[in-house]
Scaffold this active site. Structure first.
Site, PDB file in Angstrom:
ATOM      1  N   GLY A 129       0.763  -1.246   0.000  1.00 24.02           N
ATOM      2  CA  GLY A 129       0.000   0.000   0.000  1.00 24.02           C
ATOM      3  C   GLY A 129       0.788   1.288   0.000  1.00 24.02           C
ATOM      4  N   ASP A 160       0.700   3.322   4.504  1.00 26.25           N
ATOM      5  CA  ASP A 160      -0.341   4.025   3.778  1.00 26.25           C
ATOM      6  C   ASP A 160      -1.456   4.473   4.715  1.00 26.25           C
ATOM      7  OD1 ASP A 160      -1.109   1.395   4.298  1.00 26.25           O
ATOM      8  OD2 ASP A 160      -1.949   1.019   2.307  1.00 26.25           O
ATOM      9  N   ASP A 218      -5.418   1.728  10.555  1.00 27.44           N
ATOM     10  CA  ASP A 218      -6.843   1.457  10.797  1.00 27.44           C
ATOM     11  C   ASP A 218      -6.980   1.013  12.255  1.00 27.44           C
ATOM     12  OD1 ASP A 218      -9.463   0.533  10.713  1.00 27.44           O
ATOM     13  OD2 ASP A 218      -9.204  -0.758   9.001  1.00 27.44           O
ATOM     14  N   ASP A 221      -5.710  -0.406  -2.040  1.00 28.74           N
ATOM     15  CA  ASP A 221      -6.469  -1.283  -2.939  1.00 28.74           C
ATOM     16  C   ASP A 221      -7.774  -1.756  -2.329  1.00 28.74           C
ATOM     17  OD1 ASP A 221      -5.170  -3.052  -0.981  1.00 28.74           O
ATOM     18  OD2 ASP A 221      -5.935  -4.671  -2.230  1.00 28.74           O
TER      19      ASP A 221
END
Ligand code: IMP
Length: 189
Positions: free
Chosen positions: A53, A109, A112, A168
């Site tokens: 990522g 990237d 979370d 992605d």
């Protein structure tokens, strides 16, 4: 039919709308690159990108860094074809560089749940770097359950799935120059 337009994209049956434009991303990445250049001007840092990522973010970021530096990559397992974390992290590729005594800048990237970043920080610390700094382009701060140190963050974003600029959905969409968010209402907190 165009699956990708500047405002909306379709990916694996889901619709996404533009969330961060190319200009907004470049402006922020440039500022982070300049800040890192100032903060690390005499430290010859090594950037470690987390594949897949971070590959676009890292390549842009490095071009805004105007001090001598190096780069290496490691690879973690991805979400697979899902939009939610599996809750497990697996390392698929290790770094080649010897980071003992080096100033390491870890580049993700997105953070979370924070599980991947926590895993990586703990792992890299075991190699005794002189310093370990973390950078994430995006942070879903409401989702983060693990206590992770984030030194440079591009954008704090809502807890919704995003796509593009390296990120992605089931391996598609990484080539999008902008960041798109799933076209659903932001949940009220
Ligand atoms: P965490 O371990 O839960 O913090 O997840 C981090 C990794 O999950 C990132 O490096 C991404 O590969 C992936 N990820 C998390 N959220 C998204 C998203 O909204 N879109 C695409 N990938 C994501």
């Amino acid at each position: 039919m165009d699956l990708y337009t500047p405002e909306f994209v379709h990916c694996n049956g889901e619709k996404f709308r533009v969330y961060l434009t190319h200009e907004e991303i470049q402006d922020r990445v440039k500022k982070i690159g300049q800040k890192i250049s100032n903060d690390f001007y005499d430290r010859h840092p090594i950037f470690i990108g987390v594949l897949n990522g971070s590959f676009i973010f890292l390549s842009d970021l490095m071009r805004y860094v105007h001090i001598p530096c190096e780069v290496d990559f490691l690879k973690l397992s991805s979400y697979g074809d899902e939009k939610v974390s599996s809750g497990q992290v697996t390392e698929l590729k290790e770094i080649d560089a010897d980071i003992r005594g080096r100033h390491v800048i870890l580049v993700e990237d997105i953070v979370d749940t924070g599980l991947s970043m926590k895993f990586l920080i703990e792992k890299l610390k075991r190699s005794h770097p002189a310093s370990l700094t973390s950078v994430s382009l995006l942070h879903k701060s409401d989702q983060t359950q693990h206590n992770v140190q984030l030194d440079y963050v591009g954008f704090r974003i809502p807890s919704l799935f995003v796509l593009g600029y390296g990120l992605d959905f089931a391996q598609e969409g990484r080539n999008l120059a902008q960041i798109y968010i799933i076209d659903k209402k932001v949940p009220d907190n």
